[in-house]
Design an enzyme around this catalytic site. Structure first.
Site, mmCIF file in Angstrom:
data_model
loop_
_atom_site.group_PDB
_atom_site.id
_atom_site.type_symbol
_atom_site.label_atom_id
_atom_site.label_comp_id
_atom_site.label_asym_id
_atom_site.label_seq_id
_atom_site.Cartn_x
_atom_site.Cartn_y
_atom_site.Cartn_z
ATOM 1 N N LYS A 1 6.259 -13.377 -4.693
ATOM 2 C CA LYS A 1 4.915 -13.171 -5.225
ATOM 3 C C LYS A 1 4.906 -13.419 -6.729
ATOM 4 C CE LYS A 1 3.278 -9.561 -2.049
ATOM 5 N NZ LYS A 1 2.143 -10.310 -1.499
ATOM 6 N N ARG B 1 3.238 -8.717 9.518
ATOM 7 C CA ARG B 1 3.049 -9.048 10.935
ATOM 8 C C ARG B 1 4.393 -9.197 11.642
ATOM 9 N NH1 ARG B 1 -0.304 -14.239 9.075
ATOM 10 N NH2 ARG B 1 -0.570 -12.841 7.306
HETATM 11 N N1 BES Z 1 1.326 -6.725 1.621
HETATM 12 C C1 BES Z 1 0.735 -8.002 1.504
HETATM 13 C C2 BES Z 1 -0.792 -7.967 1.582
HETATM 14 C C3 BES Z 1 -1.515 -7.456 0.376
HETATM 15 C C4 BES Z 1 -1.606 -8.212 -0.762
HETATM 16 C C5 BES Z 1 -2.117 -6.226 0.415
HETATM 17 C C6 BES Z 1 -2.294 -7.735 -1.855
HETATM 18 C C7 BES Z 1 -2.839 -5.766 -0.675
HETATM 19 C C8 BES Z 1 -2.915 -6.512 -1.806
HETATM 20 C C9 BES Z 1 1.213 -8.913 2.634
HETATM 21 O O1 BES Z 1 2.512 -8.706 3.040
HETATM 22 C C10 BES Z 1 1.138 -10.300 2.117
HETATM 23 O O2 BES Z 1 1.861 -10.619 1.223
HETATM 24 N N2 BES Z 1 0.271 -11.094 2.691
HETATM 25 C C11 BES Z 1 0.070 -12.423 2.262
HETATM 26 C C12 BES Z 1 -0.093 -13.280 3.482
HETATM 27 C C13 BES Z 1 -0.074 -14.751 3.196
HETATM 28 C C14 BES Z 1 1.291 -15.175 2.739
HETATM 29 C C15 BES Z 1 -0.476 -15.495 4.443
HETATM 30 C C16 BES Z 1 -1.165 -12.447 1.379
HETATM 31 O O3 BES Z 1 -2.104 -11.705 1.656
HETATM 32 O O4 BES Z 1 -1.166 -13.167 0.390
HETATM 33 MN MN MN Z 2 3.869 -9.866 1.888
#
Ligand code: BES
Ligand code: MN
Ligand code: ZN
Length: 494
Positions: free
Chosen positions: A277, A351
């Site tokens: 990230k 997921r």
């Molecule tokens: N935990 C995150 C989702 C999230 C992001 C929750 C920001 C709250 C605030 C999840 O694991 C994630 O990283 N999801 C990605 C999915 C994408 C790679 C398809 C996302 O939401 O960017």
């Molecule tokens: Mn994630």
């Protein structure tokens, strides 16, 4: 906090600080009218000179009163009489809690059950008062000295003879929910270097240790290996903290009754893995275990209320970090269900841990399975930070949850999982891809999960936008503990 019902009449009441309500256009509520007489028209005088109008969420602290049992008074504006809904009642109460906190009193008394609320009976009002006070006095102190400790320790709710039974029931429910919310918030706010999967597992064991009807078993990585949880284990591989699958079992109902299974994402830190990230705001990914914390919070509330239900809580817990052993984009995983998954983005890890947990849930022969997860940033894009996103394969279950969310004022909005979206999860190399591209990201995440929930009634609640507040007031909210506890209360009385 201690909560109790106060049955003394207002003219005999002893209180450090009494809360009474008024309506817009300077109309006193019943308790305020009685006090006005008791204090020789003092309230009318203050109102008459315009110190408070009664608009929603207005408050006025009166620090000095004529001799008697009541030391201070907080007037709370609720807005236009006849137009006060649940949200307005809550908004005014939040302001009232703020005024009480500012007044530094140790014990407060709320004479607010007489405020007319549309679709809010005495029980609902008593419960909301307790929940909002509980929420308001929460202070994080695990890793920080708090100079300005909130002194409030006691809250009494004034109830007449006729209101007493309902008020007491509302108080009990509110206190249980407040305790559950507090647990979820305090776990959520802990940093990732304290709240690891092992720590979460210890908290679950400790919770189970406090209640006869609740037991806890922790599945270790070798257990998951034996079960074939290739998807879950792949997420944990890039982390030095061992993954845990926390399994809680609450036996409050007849043993012949199928359990309600609650699943909560317990990612104690989500750096994204190899698909790292960006740095901005990454600290907030300590909150990626809030779904799991909520499952603990809900069970905390359920045990306190001693609900006659069977409930299973499953919390897959892991970190998602990049190292030499971490899973990589392009890797193919074999899930416990046998379905293969192509990892196109290691940051879509929630997921991956949830799908194996959903498969595992089958062994409980569940009545329903409800998962809660900080699953997608896309859910925040779609819905903002007001409602959680609801997805599910059963209309009755979804409608029951929507109904509970209305009562609990823990908002929820249903989203589709139509088969048209499945296209986006096609992979040339596996049964499913773990991401579905930029469009409808919260939906494709839910559709992915639905492929592992085909054998039971299932709902998924995406709490990415609601489990914590971002910005200056950063902190966990404890959502969706109120919503799910309400759902369970409804199930217990159905
Ligand atoms: N935990 C995150 C989702 C999230 C992001 C929750 C920001 C709250 C605030 C999840 O694991 C994630 O990283 N999801 C990605 C999915 C994408 C790679 C398809 C996302 O939401 O960017
Ligand atoms: Mn994630
Ligand atoms: Zn995540």
């Amino acid at each position: 906090m201690d909560y109790f019902i106060e049955s003394a009449p207002l003219d005999k009441l002893q209180s450090d600080c009494l809360l009474v309500g008024l309506y817009e256009n300077q109309q006193l509520g019943p308790a305020a009218t009685a006090l006005d007489q008791q204090f020789g028209g003092l309230l009318s005088k203050l109102i008459g000179r315009g110190d408070i109008k009664g608009k929603n969420a207005e408050t006025l602290l009166i620090n000095h009163l004529p001799e008697g049992g009541i030391q201070r008074l907080v007037l709370v504006g609720f807005g236009e009489r006849g137009k006060i809904g649940r949200k307005q009642f809550r908004k005014a109460l939040i302001a009232a809690v703020g005024a009480i906190k500012a007044s530094k009193v140790k014990a407060a008394t709320a004479a607010l059950l007489d405020i007319d609320v549309e679709a809010g009976d005495v029980q609902w009002k008593a419960r909301q008062i307790v929940e909002l006070f509980g929420d308001g006095v929460y202070q994080y102190s695990a890793t920080k000295k708090v100079d300005d400790k909130i002194p409030l320790q006691q809250l009494a709710i004034v109830a007449s003879e006729a209101q007493h039974a309902q008020a007491e029931a509302g108080l009990q429910q509110g206190a249980a929910i407040a305790a559950g919310v507090e647990l979820a918030k305090s776990l959520g706010d802990l940093p990732g270097n304290v709240c690891t999967p092992t720590y979460l597992a210890e908290q679950a064991l400790a919770l189970a240790g406090q209640h006869d009807k609740l037991t806890c078993q922790i599945l270790e990585e070798h257990d998951m290996e034996a079960l074939g949880m290739g998807s879950f284990l792949a997420v944990s591989r890039g982390s030095r903290q061992p993954a845990k699958l926390i399994c809680l079992d609450y036996q409050g109902g007849d043993s012949s009754h199928k359990p309600i299974v609650l699943v909560g994402k317990g990612l104690t830190f989500d750096a994204g893995g190899i698909s790292l990230k960006p740095g901005q705001g990454m600290d907030e990914m300590k909150y990626d275990m809030c779904g799991g914390a909520s499952v603990l919070g809900i069970l905390r509330a359920v045990t306190q209320l001693n609900l006659p239900l069977n409930i299973v809580g499953l919390i897959p817990s892991s970190e998602n970090l990049p190292d030499g052993a971490a899973n990589k984009p392009g890797d193919i995983l074999t899930s416990m269900s046998g379905k293969t998954i192509e990892v196109l983005n290691t940051d879509a890890e929630g997921r991956l841990i949830l799908c194996d947990t959903l498969t595992y849930a089958k062994k409980y022969n569940p009545d329903v399975v409800i998962d809660m997860a900080t699953l997608t940033g896309a859910c925040i894009v779609a819905l903002g930070r007001v409602p959680s996103g609801l997805f599910g394969n059963d209309d009755k279950l979804c409608n029951d949850l929507l109904g509970a969310s209305e009562t609990a004022c823990d908002m929820l909005w249903r989203m589709p999982i139509w088969e048209e979206y499945q296209e986006q999860l096609k992979s040339n190399f596996a049964d499913l891809a773990n991401i579905g591209g930029p469009d409808g990201g919260s939906i494709t995440a839910a559709v992915f999960l639905s492929k592992f929930a085909e054998d039971f009634r299932w709902a998924h609640i995406d709490v990415a936008g609601t489990a914590w507040r971002t910005g200056a007031n950063k902190g966990a909210t404890g959502r969706p503990v109120p919503l799910l506890t309400q759902y369970l209360l409804n199930r217990a009385t159905a």
